[in-house]
Enzyme design. Sequence first.
Site, PDB file in Angstrom:
ATOM      1  N   GLU A   1      12.432   7.436 -19.005  1.00  0.00           N
ATOM      2  CA  GLU A   1      11.231   7.850 -18.271  1.00  0.00           C
ATOM      3  C   GLU A   1      10.401   8.858 -19.062  1.00  0.00           C
ATOM      4  O   GLU A   1       9.181   8.906 -18.938  1.00  0.00           O
ATOM      5  CB  GLU A   1      11.603   8.431 -16.904  1.00  0.00           C
ATOM      6  CG  GLU A   1      12.096   7.394 -15.901  1.00  0.00           C
ATOM      7  CD  GLU A   1      13.594   7.122 -16.010  1.00  0.00           C
ATOM      8  OE1 GLU A   1      14.240   7.620 -16.954  1.00  0.00           O
ATOM      9  OE2 GLU A   1      14.115   6.403 -15.134  1.00  0.00           O
TER      10      GLU A   1
ATOM     11  N   PHE B   1      21.287   9.955  -1.574  1.00  0.00           N
ATOM     12  CA  PHE B   1      21.491   9.446  -2.933  1.00  0.00           C
ATOM     13  C   PHE B   1      20.152   9.427  -3.683  1.00  0.00           C
ATOM     14  O   PHE B   1      19.164   8.898  -3.188  1.00  0.00           O
ATOM     15  CB  PHE B   1      22.088   8.036  -2.878  1.00  0.00           C
ATOM     16  CG  PHE B   1      22.260   7.432  -4.250  1.00  0.00           C
ATOM     17  CD1 PHE B   1      23.129   8.012  -5.172  1.00  0.00           C
ATOM     18  CD2 PHE B   1      21.548   6.307  -4.623  1.00  0.00           C
ATOM     19  CE1 PHE B   1      23.278   7.471  -6.436  1.00  0.00           C
ATOM     20  CE2 PHE B   1      21.692   5.758  -5.885  1.00  0.00           C
ATOM     21  CZ  PHE B   1      22.564   6.343  -6.795  1.00  0.00           C
ATOM     22  N   GLN B   2      20.159  10.016  -4.853  1.00  0.00           N
ATOM     23  CA  GLN B   2      18.958  10.111  -5.706  1.00  0.00           C
ATOM     24  C   GLN B   2      17.790  10.798  -5.016  1.00  0.00           C
ATOM     25  O   GLN B   2      16.637  10.506  -5.296  1.00  0.00           O
ATOM     26  CB  GLN B   2      18.561   8.724  -6.241  1.00  0.00           C
ATOM     27  CG  GLN B   2      19.639   8.175  -7.167  1.00  0.00           C
ATOM     28  CD  GLN B   2      19.208   6.975  -7.969  1.00  0.00           C
ATOM     29  OE1 GLN B   2      18.386   6.189  -7.540  1.00  0.00           O
ATOM     30  NE2 GLN B   2      19.788   6.826  -9.158  1.00  0.00           N
TER      31      GLN B   2
ATOM     32  N   LYS C   1      10.297   5.475   0.102  1.00  0.00           N
ATOM     33  CA  LYS C   1      10.460   4.021   0.079  1.00  0.00           C
ATOM     34  C   LYS C   1       9.922   3.348   1.344  1.00  0.00           C
ATOM     35  O   LYS C   1       9.345   2.258   1.284  1.00  0.00           O
ATOM     36  CB  LYS C   1      11.938   3.669  -0.111  1.00  0.00           C
ATOM     37  CG  LYS C   1      12.159   2.212  -0.457  1.00  0.00           C
ATOM     38  CD  LYS C   1      13.574   1.945  -0.914  1.00  0.00           C
ATOM     39  CE  LYS C   1      13.722   0.481  -1.319  1.00  0.00           C
ATOM     40  NZ  LYS C   1      15.086   0.182  -1.789  1.00  0.00           N
TER      41      LYS C   1
ATOM     42  N   MET D   1      11.662  23.755 -38.822  1.00  0.00           N
ATOM     43  CA  MET D   1      10.877  24.908 -38.392  1.00  0.00           C
ATOM     44  C   MET D   1      11.783  26.050 -37.953  1.00  0.00           C
ATOM     45  O   MET D   1      11.500  27.224 -38.229  1.00  0.00           O
ATOM     46  CB  MET D   1       9.929  24.503 -37.258  1.00  0.00           C
ATOM     47  CG  MET D   1       8.965  25.598 -36.852  1.00  0.00           C
ATOM     48  SD  MET D   1       8.010  26.215 -38.241  1.00  0.00           S
ATOM     49  CE  MET D   1       6.534  25.209 -38.095  1.00  0.00           C
TER      50      MET D   1
END
Lengths: 559, 157
Positions: free
Chosen positions: A50, A112-113, A162, A473
Amino acid sequence: MKISGAKMVVEALKKEGVKTIFGYPGGAIMNVYDELYKQNDIQHVLTRHEQGAVHAAEGFAKITGEVGVALVTSGPGFTNAVTGLANAYMDSTPIVVISGQVPMSLIGTDAFQEIDAVGISRACTKHNYLVTDAKELPRIIKEAFYIARSGRPGPVHIDIPKDVTAQIEEFHYPEGISIPTYNPVTKGEMEQIQKAIQLIKESKRPLLYIGGGVINSNSSNLVREFAKKTGIPAVETLMARGAMGYDNPLLISMVGMHGSYSANIAMSEADLIISLGARFDDRVTGKLSEFAKGAKVIHVDIDPSSINKLVKVDVGIVGDLNFVLSDMLPLLDEVEPERFQEWRETIEKNEKLHPLKYEKVQGVLKPQEVIEKIGEMLGNDANITTDVGQHQMWAGQFYPFTRGRQFNTSGGLGTMGYGFPSAMGVKVGDPNRVSINISGDGSILMNIQELMTAVEYKIPVINVILNNNYLGMVRQWQTLFYDDRISETDLSAQPDFIKLAESFGGIGYRVETIEEFEKALKDAISKNVVALIDVKVDRRENVMPMVPAGGSLYNMILN
Amino acid sequence: MNQNQRHVISVIVKNESNVLARISGLFAGRGYNIESLTVAPIPGEELSRLTIETYGTNEIVEQIEKQLNKLIPVLKVIERDDFIEKEMAIIKVPIEENLSDFDALCRAYNGKIVNVGTNAIIGMVADDPKRVAFFIEAVKRFHPLEIIRSGVVAIER
Ligand SMILES: Cc1ncc(C[n+]2csc(CCOP(=O)(O)OP(=O)(O)O)c2C)c(N)n1
Ligand SMILES: [Mg+2]
């Protein structure tokens, strides 16, 4: 007609003219993916992470100036997207990220999630929404695109449970938009503009300080005209590279921590700083109390909060640079470029005294040489993206940029891993130009999974890995400020980049000389497939000049 | 003038979920302090009014105002040094304390006794924030069990 919330999302994206989105599916966003399946107007690019999706959306936005779009699921899908949101927030890039959320009935139950997505994104978005009713979706999406691209651009996040994407409602996409609490200013106040003109007329050593706002607002041409008309020299921030054009006689160079000697001295000795879309970031100003002590300051910015935030200004002008500069230009007729002749000569002397340079050594490939070579071979024909580290600064210093939007880099957040996916977004947005990601051996591994995306969707980004076997760096800071104690920055353990690329179906090269590099780059361009070019460069090269963090711009380490 | 001074800021916002979190998150995230904060809907409108009492230099307060204005649901930010300000406090003192003395003190600060129970007396005052502070000093001799301040509300003259 009544349609589902999910279909509304797809229809709204079409109405916004979106052709490509980047994303990754999961449970909470499946209704939307089902609608994507049923249509052909919007292409979905399945990134392999993602973070990659959001950076790709940002790269797309950076090159096109349009709003980039990413689609992710709830929970880990969303948290993976957060770095991308934060990056776009810091660099003022217009993107819209849509995430799925658990159904409303489960919100607050540690389902969940489930994660409080708007709670997390609040701190790194221009605005965000949790949609609780599909009736609101058309308005919210319309607003999101408008907010993302107007005023000071930035990321907007829409979180959709959802059951809301399943909800069936009447769909009317609003034509107009009205947000009574949000009215970004466009035209600058004439009174302030007059004051600014007066200061310019009185000044002897004025300097244009050009920032990323010039790129975001597509006002490079007006800025060039301003400089030409007045003979006022200019410095660019990292985010503004390309605004003036590298061969513009009035451009000094990049300013700031790794700016050129003459740019930093000009900033310190100017008697008038004209800031155009820049924000006096600490990487530019160095120690604030020592910054531009003798200078008056004119600050033009679309964001009122940028004005007087760090540096007290004499004239603040809130507005869109296109309007402000168009208003200023006719008033500049009386400013004679000859007035600043002496000032320009001083600057030229400084440029000759300490130009941006590096030492060529027989048998050793210097990273700066590689960047110059890319510039020589491709110049205006390439779009240049970078990751974060030394290679990024060298790209900023040494690439001959000719236009705004040619350079795409993570400036505000400094996100390693930004380069590759966002260079994919650039390629999608501008397919006719070569998209090059100048990367490091550390950064490239942070989103290396996108090789698969680039192969699958035929997005032939060329990754030039300036391989110094270090987190260079950080190693440089360790060398300079920690007695060269190389704590956890040695990247001697390395993958075989050729095999790595090949295993995904891309192409890999390993080169050690400039001739080999030129051949490899030519070959990669002709093959038109995603490439990794592993360029073995001088391990211990440092980015110079350097203003140590928190030090005065005057005190540069020169070599 | 680079001193931390008390400032009162009125913020008119759209009534929507999250708006308070946006504002308190802004203060927390940017390191501004909140001395007190009150919020309630504006009658008859889809707006709420927040009153924030904060300490900071003029520069910081200028930034606070600008940052607040940047929040999308913020309609208006008002910062004045001549607001009419009021604050309320309710105080619980032990039942053994002298009722009429306590009542007299409350009255001096535009208040009164609002409840007398078996264990405690409860009084309230409503006055300028500065005077409420004096009151809280003065009420100490009644050995207060609990003092609750409402935070400041403010209106333009
Ligand atoms: C995600 C992330 N983690 C850590 C850092 C800190 N950091 C800045 S530059 C750098 C080294 C980058 O190494 P490399 O990609 O090899 O580039 P080089 O400096 O060697 O050119 C690190 C670790 C960062 N900017 N981003
Ligand atoms: Mg490296």
